[in-house]
Motif scaffolding. Structure first.
Motif, PDB file in Angstrom:
ATOM      1  N   VAL A 147     -49.570 -20.248  18.015  1.00 15.63           N
ATOM      2  CA  VAL A 147     -49.339 -19.337  16.868  1.00 15.63           C
ATOM      3  C   VAL A 147     -50.699 -18.645  16.253  1.00 15.63           C
ATOM      4  N   ILE A 148     -50.803 -17.407  16.201  1.00 17.36           N
ATOM      5  CA  ILE A 148     -52.043 -16.814  15.683  1.00 17.36           C
ATOM      6  C   ILE A 148     -51.530 -16.197  14.054  1.00 17.36           C
ATOM      7  N   VAL A 149     -52.459 -16.577  13.139  1.00 19.60           N
ATOM      8  CA  VAL A 149     -52.307 -16.110  11.781  1.00 19.60           C
ATOM      9  C   VAL A 149     -53.370 -15.233  11.253  1.00 19.60           C
ATOM     10  N   SER A 150     -53.067 -14.110  11.470  1.00 21.66           N
ATOM     11  CA  SER A 150     -54.137 -12.863  11.075  1.00 21.66           C
ATOM     12  C   SER A 150     -54.195 -12.918   9.400  1.00 21.66           C
ATOM     13  N   VAL A 204     -49.035 -17.550  -4.709  1.00 24.86           N
ATOM     14  CA  VAL A 204     -48.877 -18.907  -4.060  1.00 24.86           C
ATOM     15  C   VAL A 204     -47.420 -18.846  -3.348  1.00 24.86           C
ATOM     16  N   ARG A 205     -46.454 -18.407  -3.817  1.00 27.09           N
ATOM     17  CA  ARG A 205     -45.094 -18.491  -3.144  1.00 27.09           C
ATOM     18  C   ARG A 205     -45.330 -17.907  -1.916  1.00 27.09           C
ATOM     19  N   MET A 206     -45.657 -16.566  -1.989  1.00 26.01           N
ATOM     20  CA  MET A 206     -45.807 -15.601  -0.554  1.00 26.01           C
ATOM     21  C   MET A 206     -46.723 -16.500   0.252  1.00 26.01           C
ATOM     22  N   PHE A 207     -47.928 -17.124  -0.118  1.00 28.95           N
ATOM     23  CA  PHE A 207     -48.530 -17.682   0.714  1.00 28.95           C
ATOM     24  C   PHE A 207     -48.062 -18.875   1.547  1.00 28.95           C
ATOM     25  N   ASP A 208     -47.244 -19.809   0.617  1.00 27.09           N
ATOM     26  CA  ASP A 208     -46.792 -20.993   1.018  1.00 27.09           C
ATOM     27  C   ASP A 208     -45.676 -20.615   2.216  1.00 27.09           C
ATOM     28  N   ALA A 209     -45.050 -19.547   1.966  1.00 31.65           N
ATOM     29  CA  ALA A 209     -43.921 -19.023   2.850  1.00 31.65           C
ATOM     30  C   ALA A 209     -44.600 -18.768   4.234  1.00 31.65           C
ATOM     31  N   ILE A 210     -45.740 -18.305   4.210  1.00 31.84           N
ATOM     32  CA  ILE A 210     -46.629 -18.008   5.518  1.00 31.84           C
ATOM     33  C   ILE A 210     -46.587 -19.354   6.211  1.00 31.84           C
ATOM     34  N   SER A 212     -45.022 -22.132   6.186  1.00 34.59           N
ATOM     35  CA  SER A 212     -43.755 -22.552   6.679  1.00 34.59           C
ATOM     36  C   SER A 212     -43.376 -21.633   7.520  1.00 34.59           C
ATOM     37  N   SER A 213     -43.557 -20.432   7.591  1.00 31.99           N
ATOM     38  CA  SER A 213     -43.114 -19.667   9.067  1.00 31.99           C
ATOM     39  C   SER A 213     -44.125 -20.190  10.322  1.00 31.99           C
ATOM     40  N   ALA A 214     -45.344 -20.395  10.130  1.00 28.59           N
ATOM     41  CA  ALA A 214     -46.172 -20.777  11.042  1.00 28.59           C
ATOM     42  C   ALA A 214     -45.699 -22.021  11.573  1.00 28.59           C
ATOM     43  N   ARG A 215     -45.273 -23.019  10.821  1.00 27.75           N
ATOM     44  CA  ARG A 215     -44.770 -24.085  11.348  1.00 27.75           C
ATOM     45  C   ARG A 215     -43.273 -23.975  11.996  1.00 27.75           C
ATOM     46  N   GLU A 216     -42.348 -23.096  11.636  1.00 28.32           N
ATOM     47  CA  GLU A 216     -41.295 -22.737  12.398  1.00 28.32           C
ATOM     48  C   GLU A 216     -41.558 -22.282  13.939  1.00 28.32           C
ATOM     49  N   LEU A 217     -42.605 -21.141  13.592  1.00 30.28           N
ATOM     50  CA  LEU A 217     -42.776 -20.547  14.955  1.00 30.28           C
ATOM     51  C   LEU A 217     -43.453 -21.482  16.105  1.00 30.28           C
ATOM     52  N   ILE A 218     -44.284 -22.668  15.661  1.00 30.21           N
ATOM     53  CA  ILE A 218     -44.899 -23.738  16.546  1.00 30.21           C
ATOM     54  C   ILE A 218     -43.567 -24.081  17.330  1.00 30.21           C
ATOM     55  N   GLU A 219     -42.523 -24.437  16.864  1.00 26.50           N
ATOM     56  CA  GLU A 219     -41.225 -24.759  17.558  1.00 26.50           C
ATOM     57  C   GLU A 219     -40.361 -23.803  18.479  1.00 26.50           C
ATOM     58  N   LYS A 220     -40.702 -22.607  18.082  1.00 24.88           N
ATOM     59  CA  LYS A 220     -39.909 -21.561  18.744  1.00 24.88           C
ATOM     60  C   LYS A 220     -40.433 -20.985  19.897  1.00 24.88           C
ATOM     61  N   ASP A 221     -39.349 -20.530  20.553  1.00 28.68           N
ATOM     62  CA  ASP A 221     -40.033 -19.977  22.053  1.00 28.68           C
ATOM     63  C   ASP A 221     -40.477 -18.519  21.810  1.00 28.68           C
TER      64      ASP A 221
END
Ligand code: SF4
Length: 221
Positions: A147-150, A204-210, A212-221
């Motif tokens: 995962v790359i977070v820009s 803060v809430r918007m950033f926390d969601a990023i 969480s997404s990064a963590r989900e994407l690690i496990e996603k194909d």
């Protein structure tokens, strides 16, 4: 090549004359609040877990932040917004980032940038970004992140450029995640600069969601 060898090359770099002069000038003159600091005043290398599956790509060092401390997002307001979020998401062992040697550790996450030297007005030129691009390319090759977070549009566009992807459907939209034909996930976030966080463009809430997404994407194909 190993990350520590690459980081030594980054720290020794003097390719961009304008940025070399600026980073050293800022380090010499300092800011009143940091007169007792010996500023880093050099390119800021990547920081984090060498086994990371998440690579975060920022813009450039802050003049009195990482250009002072020598570590990404350390010692300024952007880091004061980023590291607590990484800590809440389980990517950092502590929320505070004040100086090198403060025991901050990142887990499964590595932080890089599209420019490694503090630029005047936080704006590296296209030529300076081109000069610095090979360092990010090497980091991508060594880390092979999933995962790359820009953080910001400039980082997003640079990643697409590195992979020679020209697809009008890939737009920088906060929270958007794209599966690239390289196999990476590319996740977009506004940069946690004060310009964005103080105006409420990035909460803060918007950033926390990023994260969480990064963590989900690690496990996603
Ligand atoms: S911005 Fe990058 S290429 Fe330019 S001097 Fe700094 S480290 Fe070197």
């Amino acid at each position: 090549m190993r990350l520590d060898t690459l980081n030594k090359q980054i720290i020794a770099c003097r390719k961009c004359q304008r940025l070399v002069e600026w980073r050293e000038e800022v380090a010499r003159v300092k800011r009143k609040a940091y007169m007792d600091w010996e500023y880093w005043g050099k390119p800021v290398p990547g920081f984090g877990d060498p086994q990371a599956r998440v690579l975060v790509v920022g813009l450039a060092p802050g003049a009195h932040g990482s250009n002072r401390t020598g570590r990404a997002f350390t010692g300024d307001a952007s880091g004061g917004f980023l590291y607590p979020a990484l800590h809440r998401a389980g990517f950092a062992n502590q929320p505070n980032a004040e100086r090198r040697g403060d025991d901050l550790r990142l887990m499964d996450l590595y932080i890089a940038a599209v420019a490694r030297c503090a630029p005047p007005a936080n704006k590296p030129s296209p030529e300076e970004l081109n000069n610095c691009q090979p360092y990010l390319v090497r980091e991508l090759e060594i880390l092979k992140p999933k995962v790359i977070v820009s953080l910001g549009r400039i980082a997003f566009e640079r990643i697409l450029r590195i992979f020679s992807i020209r697809d009008p459907a890939l737009k920088f939209v906060h929270g958007a995640a794209y599966k690239l034909n390289t196999g990476h996930w590319l996740l977009c976030s506004y940069h946690p600069s004060q310009q964005n966080t103080l105006t409420g463009k990035l909460t803060v809430r918007m950033f926390d969601a990023i994260w969480s997404s990064a963590r989900e994407l690690i496990e996603k194909d």
